[in-house]
Design an enzyme around this catalytic site. Structure first.
Site, mmCIF file in Angstrom:
data_model
loop_
_atom_site.group_PDB
_atom_site.id
_atom_site.type_symbol
_atom_site.label_atom_id
_atom_site.label_comp_id
_atom_site.label_asym_id
_atom_site.label_seq_id
_atom_site.Cartn_x
_atom_site.Cartn_y
_atom_site.Cartn_z
ATOM 1 N N GLU A 327 151.842 45.505 67.806
ATOM 2 C CA GLU A 327 151.185 46.726 68.279
ATOM 3 C C GLU A 327 149.889 46.941 67.500
ATOM 4 O OE1 GLU A 327 154.563 49.740 69.947
ATOM 5 O OE2 GLU A 327 153.970 50.004 67.866
ATOM 6 N N CYS A 328 148.800 47.105 68.207
ATOM 7 C CA CYS A 328 147.500 47.455 67.637
ATOM 8 C C CYS A 328 147.119 46.485 66.511
ATOM 9 C CB CYS A 328 147.515 48.905 67.162
ATOM 10 S SG CYS A 328 145.858 49.637 66.998
ATOM 11 N N GLY A 329 147.221 46.893 65.245
ATOM 12 C CA GLY A 329 146.886 45.987 64.159
ATOM 13 C C GLY A 329 147.709 44.720 64.198
ATOM 14 N N TYR A 331 148.861 43.352 66.871
ATOM 15 C CA TYR A 331 148.301 42.589 67.989
ATOM 16 C C TYR A 331 147.100 41.775 67.526
ATOM 17 C CZ TYR A 331 146.104 41.925 72.643
ATOM 18 O OH TYR A 331 145.532 41.415 73.777
ATOM 19 N N SER A 427 149.725 44.339 72.314
ATOM 20 C CA SER A 427 148.655 45.141 72.898
ATOM 21 C C SER A 427 148.258 46.227 71.895
ATOM 22 C CB SER A 427 149.103 45.795 74.210
ATOM 23 O OG SER A 427 149.974 46.884 73.958
#
Length: 433
Positions: A327-329, A331, A427
Protein backbone atom coordinates in the site's frame (compact mmCIF):
# COMPACT_ATOMS: atom_id res chain seq x y z
CA UNK A 1 -21.76 -0.06 29.53
CA UNK A 2 -18.50 1.16 28.07
CA UNK A 3 -16.39 4.14 29.10
CA UNK A 4 -17.79 7.64 28.57
CA UNK A 5 -16.28 9.68 25.76
CA UNK A 6 -16.08 13.12 24.24
CA UNK A 7 -14.84 14.44 20.92
CA UNK A 8 -12.52 17.39 20.39
CA UNK A 9 -13.61 19.32 17.30
CA UNK A 10 -12.87 22.68 15.72
CA UNK A 11 -13.85 25.02 12.93
CA UNK A 12 -10.83 24.07 10.81
CA UNK A 13 -7.47 22.34 10.75
CA UNK A 14 -4.72 24.08 12.70
CA UNK A 15 -7.01 25.18 15.52
CA UNK A 16 -5.12 23.30 18.24
CA UNK A 17 -7.03 20.01 18.43
CA UNK A 18 -3.90 17.88 18.66
CA UNK A 19 -2.27 20.07 21.31
CA UNK A 20 -5.41 19.96 23.44
CA UNK A 21 -6.06 16.26 22.86
CA UNK A 22 -2.53 15.11 23.71
CA UNK A 23 -2.31 17.43 26.70
CA UNK A 24 -5.62 16.17 28.08
CA UNK A 25 -4.75 12.53 27.44
CA UNK A 26 -1.43 12.72 29.24
CA UNK A 27 -2.78 14.95 32.05
CA UNK A 28 -5.67 12.58 32.79
CA UNK A 29 -3.43 9.52 32.56
CA UNK A 30 -1.06 11.13 35.07
CA UNK A 31 -4.04 11.51 37.42
CA UNK A 32 -4.45 7.74 37.40
CA UNK A 33 -7.31 7.49 34.89
CA UNK A 34 -7.25 4.79 32.23
CA UNK A 35 -7.56 6.94 29.13
CA UNK A 36 -8.36 5.51 25.71
CA UNK A 37 -7.94 7.51 22.51
CA UNK A 38 -9.69 7.60 19.14
CA UNK A 39 -8.83 9.47 15.94
CA UNK A 40 -11.52 10.48 13.47
CA UNK A 41 -10.68 9.94 9.83
CA UNK A 42 -7.89 8.19 7.90
CA UNK A 43 -4.86 9.28 9.94
CA UNK A 44 -1.92 7.05 10.92
CA UNK A 45 0.34 9.54 12.63
CA UNK A 46 -1.80 11.09 15.37
CA UNK A 47 -2.86 7.69 16.81
CA UNK A 48 0.78 6.82 17.50
CA UNK A 49 1.07 9.99 19.59
CA UNK A 50 -2.18 9.09 21.34
CA UNK A 51 -0.73 5.68 22.22
CA UNK A 52 2.40 7.30 23.63
CA UNK A 53 0.30 9.70 25.71
CA UNK A 54 -2.09 7.08 27.11
CA UNK A 55 -0.23 3.77 26.99
CA UNK A 56 -3.07 2.22 24.94
CA UNK A 57 -3.62 1.70 21.21
CA UNK A 58 -5.62 4.46 19.53
CA UNK A 59 -8.25 3.36 16.99
CA UNK A 60 -9.52 5.16 13.88
CA UNK A 61 -13.24 5.79 13.38
CA UNK A 62 -14.35 6.88 9.92
CA UNK A 63 -17.99 7.35 8.95
CA UNK A 64 -17.20 7.48 5.22
CA UNK A 65 -15.42 4.14 5.10
CA UNK A 66 -17.05 2.31 8.02
CA UNK A 67 -20.68 1.26 8.55
CA UNK A 68 -22.34 2.35 11.77
CA UNK A 69 -22.09 -1.10 13.33
CA UNK A 70 -18.34 -1.19 12.83
CA UNK A 71 -17.95 2.29 14.33
CA UNK A 72 -19.96 1.27 17.40
CA UNK A 73 -18.01 -1.97 17.76
CA UNK A 74 -14.63 -0.22 17.58
CA UNK A 75 -15.77 2.48 20.01
CA UNK A 76 -16.82 -0.28 22.38
CA UNK A 77 -13.40 -1.89 22.05
CA UNK A 78 -11.75 1.45 22.73
CA UNK A 79 -13.72 1.73 25.96
CA UNK A 80 -12.88 -1.74 27.28
CA UNK A 81 -10.96 -1.40 30.53
CA UNK A 82 -10.93 2.39 30.23
CA UNK A 83 -12.33 5.17 32.40
CA UNK A 84 -12.59 7.73 29.60
CA UNK A 85 -12.36 7.96 25.81
CA UNK A 86 -11.00 11.10 24.15
CA UNK A 87 -11.60 11.35 20.41
CA UNK A 88 -9.59 13.79 18.30
CA UNK A 89 -11.47 15.14 15.31
CA UNK A 90 -10.07 15.76 11.84
CA UNK A 91 -10.15 19.02 9.87
CA UNK A 92 -13.27 21.06 10.59
CA UNK A 93 -16.04 19.48 12.64
CA UNK A 94 -18.40 19.11 9.65
CA UNK A 95 -15.88 18.51 6.86
CA UNK A 96 -16.24 15.31 4.84
CA UNK A 97 -17.20 13.90 1.45
CA UNK A 98 -20.42 12.58 -0.13
CA UNK A 99 -21.42 8.95 -0.42
CA UNK A 100 -20.10 7.55 2.83
CA UNK A 101 -21.08 4.29 4.49
CA UNK A 102 -22.46 5.85 7.69
CA UNK A 103 -22.01 9.58 7.07
CA UNK A 104 -19.69 11.87 5.16
CA UNK A 105 -16.53 11.11 7.12
CA UNK A 106 -16.97 14.17 9.32
CA UNK A 107 -16.02 14.18 12.99
CA UNK A 108 -19.57 15.37 13.68
CA UNK A 109 -20.87 12.03 12.36
CA UNK A 110 -18.88 10.11 14.96
CA UNK A 111 -20.09 12.30 17.83
CA UNK A 112 -23.69 12.02 16.64
CA UNK A 113 -23.61 8.26 16.09
CA UNK A 114 -22.10 7.53 19.48
CA UNK A 115 -23.74 10.27 21.54
CA UNK A 116 -20.42 11.81 22.52
CA UNK A 117 -20.49 15.52 23.42
CA UNK A 118 -18.16 17.86 21.54
CA UNK A 119 -15.47 19.98 23.16
CA UNK A 120 -14.71 22.84 20.78
CA UNK A 121 -11.09 23.91 20.41
CA UNK A 122 -11.32 27.38 18.91
CA UNK A 123 -8.39 29.45 17.66
CA UNK A 124 -9.19 33.02 18.76
CA UNK A 125 -6.12 34.67 17.25
CA UNK A 126 -7.31 37.71 15.33
CA UNK A 127 -10.72 37.57 17.07
CA UNK A 128 -12.33 38.74 20.27
CA UNK A 129 -16.13 39.00 20.56
CA UNK A 130 -16.44 37.63 17.01
CA UNK A 131 -15.27 34.26 18.29
CA UNK A 132 -18.71 33.79 19.87
CA UNK A 133 -20.40 34.13 16.49
CA UNK A 134 -18.31 31.34 15.00
CA UNK A 135 -18.80 29.16 18.08
CA UNK A 136 -22.56 29.76 17.94
CA UNK A 137 -22.58 28.49 14.36
CA UNK A 138 -20.61 25.38 15.25
CA UNK A 139 -22.78 24.66 18.28
CA UNK A 140 -26.12 25.01 16.50
CA UNK A 141 -25.33 23.82 12.96
CA UNK A 142 -26.23 20.16 13.61
CA UNK A 143 -29.08 19.41 16.05
CA UNK A 144 -27.72 15.89 16.56
CA UNK A 145 -24.75 17.28 18.49
CA UNK A 146 -24.30 18.38 22.08
CA UNK A 147 -21.48 20.85 22.76
CA UNK A 148 -19.99 20.40 26.23
CA UNK A 149 -17.89 23.55 26.23
CA UNK A 150 -15.13 25.54 24.61
CA UNK A 151 -11.37 25.78 24.99
CA UNK A 152 -9.99 28.97 23.45
CA UNK A 153 -6.57 28.61 21.84
CA UNK A 154 -3.82 31.14 21.07
CA UNK A 155 -5.13 33.70 23.54
CA UNK A 156 -3.00 36.85 23.41
CA UNK A 157 -3.56 38.42 26.85
CA UNK A 158 -5.79 38.40 29.92
CA UNK A 159 -7.88 41.16 28.34
CA UNK A 160 -8.26 39.04 25.20
CA UNK A 161 -9.36 36.08 27.32
CA UNK A 162 -12.01 38.17 29.13
CA UNK A 163 -13.49 39.42 25.86
CA UNK A 164 -13.72 35.89 24.47
CA UNK A 165 -15.13 34.53 27.76
CA UNK A 166 -17.89 37.14 27.83
CA UNK A 167 -18.99 36.20 24.32
CA UNK A 168 -18.97 32.46 25.06
CA UNK A 169 -20.90 32.99 28.32
CA UNK A 170 -23.60 34.73 26.31
CA UNK A 171 -24.10 31.50 24.37
CA UNK A 172 -24.74 29.51 27.52
CA UNK A 173 -21.60 27.43 26.99
CA UNK A 174 -18.83 27.03 29.56
CA UNK A 175 -15.36 28.26 28.67
CA UNK A 176 -13.39 25.31 30.05
CA UNK A 177 -9.98 26.67 29.20
CA UNK A 178 -7.94 29.38 27.52
CA UNK A 179 -4.57 28.35 26.11
CA UNK A 180 -2.11 31.21 25.55
CA UNK A 181 0.06 31.42 22.45
CA UNK A 182 3.04 29.10 22.84
CA UNK A 183 4.93 28.09 19.71
CA UNK A 184 7.59 26.29 21.75
CA UNK A 185 5.20 23.39 22.32
CA UNK A 186 4.66 22.69 18.63
CA UNK A 187 5.51 19.16 17.53
CA UNK A 188 7.78 18.82 14.45
CA UNK A 189 6.05 18.28 11.11
CA UNK A 190 6.80 16.87 7.68
CA UNK A 191 4.90 16.46 4.42
CA UNK A 192 2.21 14.00 5.60
CA UNK A 193 1.66 15.61 9.01
CA UNK A 194 3.59 15.35 12.24
CA UNK A 195 6.95 13.65 12.35
CA UNK A 196 6.17 10.11 13.51
CA UNK A 197 5.98 9.48 17.23
CA UNK A 198 8.83 6.97 17.12
CA UNK A 199 11.08 9.56 15.48
CA UNK A 200 10.21 12.48 17.77
CA UNK A 201 13.08 13.26 20.13
CA UNK A 202 12.28 13.20 23.86
CA UNK A 203 8.65 12.37 23.17
CA UNK A 204 7.73 11.67 26.79
CA UNK A 205 9.14 15.02 27.88
CA UNK A 206 7.22 16.76 25.10
CA UNK A 207 3.99 15.05 26.13
CA UNK A 208 4.54 15.95 29.77
CA UNK A 209 5.13 19.58 28.73
CA UNK A 210 1.82 19.54 26.81
CA UNK A 211 0.09 18.07 29.86
CA UNK A 212 1.60 20.75 32.12
CA UNK A 213 0.43 23.43 29.68
CA UNK A 214 -3.12 22.07 29.55
CA UNK A 215 -3.25 21.53 33.34
CA UNK A 216 -2.30 25.18 33.87
CA UNK A 217 -4.95 26.63 31.55
CA UNK A 218 -7.84 24.10 31.26
CA UNK A 219 -10.29 22.76 33.83
CA UNK A 220 -9.24 19.17 33.19
CA UNK A 221 -11.63 17.70 35.77
CA UNK A 222 -14.60 19.52 34.20
CA UNK A 223 -13.65 18.20 30.77
CA UNK A 224 -13.58 14.64 32.13
CA UNK A 225 -16.99 15.11 33.78
CA UNK A 226 -18.48 16.25 30.47
CA UNK A 227 -17.89 12.87 28.80
CA UNK A 228 -20.89 10.59 28.20
CA UNK A 229 -21.24 6.86 27.55
CA UNK A 230 -21.78 5.71 23.96
CA UNK A 231 -25.15 4.57 22.70
CA UNK A 232 -25.98 0.88 21.99
CA UNK A 233 -24.58 -0.86 18.91
CA UNK A 234 -26.16 -0.40 15.48
CA UNK A 235 -26.55 -3.98 14.32
CA UNK A 236 -23.79 -6.28 12.99
CA UNK A 237 -20.32 -4.95 12.24
CA UNK A 238 -18.85 -5.91 8.87
CA UNK A 239 -15.09 -6.28 9.09
CA UNK A 240 -12.48 -6.85 6.40
CA UNK A 241 -11.60 -10.53 6.52
CA UNK A 242 -7.95 -11.50 7.02
CA UNK A 243 -6.11 -11.84 3.69
CA UNK A 244 -4.25 -14.92 5.01
CA UNK A 245 -3.78 -17.04 8.12
CA UNK A 246 -0.21 -16.00 8.96
CA UNK A 247 0.69 -12.53 7.71
CA UNK A 248 4.17 -11.00 7.56
CA UNK A 249 3.80 -7.24 8.10
CA UNK A 250 6.68 -4.80 7.53
CA UNK A 251 6.97 -2.43 10.49
CA UNK A 252 9.60 0.25 11.08
CA UNK A 253 10.13 3.95 10.34
CA UNK A 254 9.72 3.30 6.59
CA UNK A 255 6.56 1.13 6.94
CA UNK A 256 4.42 2.40 9.80
CA UNK A 257 1.04 3.24 8.29
CA UNK A 258 -0.90 0.16 9.38
CA UNK A 259 -4.32 0.65 10.97
CA UNK A 260 -4.69 -0.81 14.49
CA UNK A 261 -8.32 -1.71 13.77
CA UNK A 262 -7.20 -3.95 10.88
CA UNK A 263 -4.67 -5.68 13.11
CA UNK A 264 -7.32 -6.21 15.80
CA UNK A 265 -9.93 -7.43 13.34
CA UNK A 266 -7.61 -9.87 11.63
CA UNK A 267 -6.39 -11.27 14.94
CA UNK A 268 -9.97 -11.58 16.20
CA UNK A 269 -10.76 -13.62 13.09
CA UNK A 270 -7.93 -16.02 13.90
CA UNK A 271 -5.07 -14.64 11.81
CA UNK A 272 -1.54 -14.21 13.16
CA UNK A 273 0.58 -11.13 12.42
CA UNK A 274 4.36 -11.48 12.31
CA UNK A 275 6.27 -8.18 12.13
CA UNK A 276 9.64 -7.68 10.47
CA UNK A 277 11.84 -4.67 9.67
CA UNK A 278 13.10 -4.01 6.13
CA UNK A 279 15.29 -1.19 7.48
CA UNK A 280 17.01 -3.77 9.67
CA UNK A 281 17.49 -5.82 6.47
CA UNK A 282 15.06 -8.50 7.62
CA UNK A 283 13.30 -10.64 5.02
CA UNK A 284 9.63 -11.60 5.37
CA UNK A 285 9.53 -14.73 7.55
CA UNK A 286 9.47 -17.92 5.53
CA UNK A 287 6.70 -19.50 7.61
CA UNK A 288 4.13 -16.84 6.60
CA UNK A 289 1.39 -17.16 3.99
CA UNK A 290 1.33 -13.54 2.81
CA UNK A 291 3.53 -10.44 3.01
CA UNK A 292 1.96 -7.02 3.60
CA UNK A 293 4.00 -3.86 3.00
CA UNK A 294 2.13 -0.89 4.55
CA UNK A 295 2.62 2.73 3.66
CA UNK A 296 5.01 5.03 5.44
CA UNK A 297 8.07 7.00 4.46
CA UNK A 298 10.23 4.74 2.24
CA UNK A 299 11.32 7.83 0.28
CA UNK A 300 13.20 9.06 3.37
CA UNK A 301 15.04 5.74 3.61
CA UNK A 302 15.34 4.83 -0.07
CA UNK A 303 19.15 4.58 0.07
CA UNK A 304 19.09 2.10 2.95
CA UNK A 305 16.27 0.08 1.41
CA UNK A 306 18.06 -0.20 -1.93
CA UNK A 307 21.06 -1.68 -0.09
CA UNK A 308 19.02 -4.06 2.09
CA UNK A 309 19.96 -7.14 0.11
CA UNK A 310 18.57 -9.68 2.55
CA UNK A 311 15.20 -7.90 2.60
CA UNK A 312 14.98 -7.46 -1.19
CA UNK A 313 16.19 -10.94 -2.06
CA UNK A 314 13.95 -12.47 0.59
CA UNK A 315 10.96 -10.50 -0.69
CA UNK A 316 11.59 -11.68 -4.25
CA UNK A 317 11.89 -15.28 -3.12
CA UNK A 318 8.70 -14.98 -1.04
CA UNK A 319 6.82 -13.56 -4.05
CA UNK A 320 7.66 -16.59 -6.20
CA UNK A 321 5.13 -18.74 -4.34
CA UNK A 322 3.03 -16.51 -2.05
CA UNK A 323 1.08 -13.23 -2.23
CA UNK A 324 2.77 -9.90 -1.57
CA UNK A 325 0.72 -6.72 -1.35
CA UNK A 326 1.92 -3.13 -0.94
CA UNK A 327 0.00 0.00 0.00
CA UNK A 328 1.30 3.44 -1.01
CA UNK A 329 4.90 3.45 0.27
CA UNK A 330 4.90 -0.34 0.15
CA UNK A 331 3.69 -0.14 -3.45
CA UNK A 332 6.62 2.11 -4.38
CA UNK A 333 9.09 -0.37 -2.88
CA UNK A 334 7.60 -3.18 -4.98
CA UNK A 335 8.45 -1.19 -8.12
CA UNK A 336 11.68 -0.95 -10.08
CA UNK A 337 12.88 2.52 -9.14
CA UNK A 338 12.05 5.08 -6.46
CA UNK A 339 13.49 8.55 -7.13
CA UNK A 340 14.13 10.34 -3.84
CA UNK A 341 13.71 14.05 -3.08
CA UNK A 342 17.30 14.75 -4.20
CA UNK A 343 16.52 13.30 -7.61
CA UNK A 344 18.57 10.13 -7.16
CA UNK A 345 17.03 6.94 -8.47
CA UNK A 346 17.12 4.00 -6.06
CA UNK A 347 16.53 0.45 -7.22
CA UNK A 348 13.74 -1.31 -5.33
CA UNK A 349 12.38 -4.88 -5.48
CA UNK A 350 11.48 -4.82 -9.19
CA UNK A 351 8.44 -7.03 -8.69
CA UNK A 352 6.13 -4.57 -10.49
CA UNK A 353 6.75 -2.47 -13.61
CA UNK A 354 6.59 0.76 -11.65
CA UNK A 355 8.79 3.84 -11.31
CA UNK A 356 7.85 6.61 -8.88
CA UNK A 357 9.39 9.96 -8.02
CA UNK A 358 9.47 12.05 -4.91
CA UNK A 359 11.59 14.69 -6.61
CA UNK A 360 8.52 15.69 -8.60
CA UNK A 361 5.81 16.17 -5.96
CA UNK A 362 2.05 16.48 -6.27
CA UNK A 363 -0.52 15.97 -3.53
CA UNK A 364 -3.00 13.15 -4.09
CA UNK A 365 -5.61 13.13 -1.33
CA UNK A 366 -9.11 11.80 -0.82
CA UNK A 367 -11.44 8.92 -0.14
CA UNK A 368 -11.51 6.11 -2.68
CA UNK A 369 -13.81 3.21 -3.52
CA UNK A 370 -11.81 0.39 -5.11
CA UNK A 371 -13.36 -2.50 -7.04
CA UNK A 372 -11.01 -5.49 -7.31
CA UNK A 373 -10.02 -6.15 -10.91
CA UNK A 374 -9.38 -9.85 -10.26
CA UNK A 375 -9.62 -12.40 -7.48
CA UNK A 376 -7.28 -11.30 -4.70
CA UNK A 377 -6.35 -12.08 -1.12
CA UNK A 378 -8.58 -9.11 -0.14
CA UNK A 379 -11.65 -10.49 -1.91
CA UNK A 380 -13.14 -11.75 -5.14
CA UNK A 381 -13.17 -9.96 -8.46
CA UNK A 382 -15.70 -7.13 -8.32
CA UNK A 383 -15.67 -6.86 -4.52
CA UNK A 384 -15.59 -3.29 -3.30
CA UNK A 385 -13.22 -1.86 -0.70
CA UNK A 386 -13.36 1.55 0.94
CA UNK A 387 -10.29 3.54 1.85
CA UNK A 388 -8.26 6.58 0.96
CA UNK A 389 -5.21 7.88 -0.90
CA UNK A 390 -2.71 10.34 0.58
CA UNK A 391 0.72 10.83 -0.97
CA UNK A 392 2.97 13.30 -2.76
CA UNK A 393 4.78 10.85 -5.04
CA UNK A 394 4.27 10.99 -8.80
CA UNK A 395 4.21 8.05 -11.18
CA UNK A 396 6.88 8.01 -13.89
CA UNK A 397 5.95 4.60 -15.27
CA UNK A 398 3.13 2.20 -14.35
CA UNK A 399 2.57 -0.69 -16.77
CA UNK A 400 0.60 -3.91 -16.44
CA UNK A 401 -2.74 -5.21 -15.20
CA UNK A 402 -4.47 -3.05 -12.59
CA UNK A 403 -4.98 -4.09 -8.99
CA UNK A 404 -8.38 -2.39 -8.89
CA UNK A 405 -10.71 0.09 -10.55
CA UNK A 406 -11.05 3.09 -8.28
CA UNK A 407 -13.15 6.23 -8.05
CA UNK A 408 -13.10 9.13 -5.65
CA UNK A 409 -16.00 10.42 -3.57
CA UNK A 410 -17.01 13.03 -6.16
CA UNK A 411 -17.35 11.03 -9.37
CA UNK A 412 -18.73 7.76 -10.69
CA UNK A 413 -15.88 7.37 -13.20
CA UNK A 414 -13.57 4.47 -12.44
CA UNK A 415 -9.89 4.49 -13.35
CA UNK A 416 -7.26 1.73 -13.13
CA UNK A 417 -5.43 1.80 -9.82
CA UNK A 418 -2.18 0.05 -9.00
CA UNK A 419 -0.72 -3.09 -10.53
CA UNK A 420 -0.76 -6.85 -10.16
CA UNK A 421 1.71 -9.33 -11.58
CA UNK A 422 1.80 -12.97 -10.56
CA UNK A 423 1.50 -13.14 -6.77
CA UNK A 424 2.38 -9.45 -6.36
CA UNK A 425 -0.02 -6.51 -6.16
CA UNK A 426 -0.16 -2.97 -4.86
CA UNK A 427 -1.51 0.54 -5.26
CA UNK A 428 -1.54 3.92 -3.57
CA UNK A 429 -4.94 2.97 -2.09
CA UNK A 430 -5.04 2.36 1.68
CA UNK A 431 -7.87 0.01 2.65
CA UNK A 432 -9.96 0.93 5.71
CA UNK A 433 -12.88 -1.44 5.42
Amino acid sequence: MTAPGLLIGAARSGSGKTTLALGLMRALARRGLRVSAVKCGPDYIDPAFHAAATGRDSLNLDSWAMPAGMIAQLAGQAGEGADLIIAEGAMGLFDGAPGGAAGIGASADIAALLGWPVLLAHDVSGQAQSAAAVIRGLATHDPRLSVAGVVANRVGSDRHRRLVAEGVAGLGLPLLGALPRNDRLKLPERHLGLVQAGETAELDARLDALADFVEAHVDVAAVARAAKAIRPEFGPAAALRPPAQRIAVARDDAFSFFYPHLARGWRAAGAELVFFSPLADEAPPEDCDLCWLPGGYPELHAGRLSQARNFLDGLREFARTRPVHGECGGYMVLGRVLIDAAGEGRHMAGLLDLETSFASRKLHLGYRTARLAADHCLGHRGDTLRGHEFHYATIIREAGDPFALARDAYTEAEVPAGLRQGHVSGSFFHVIG
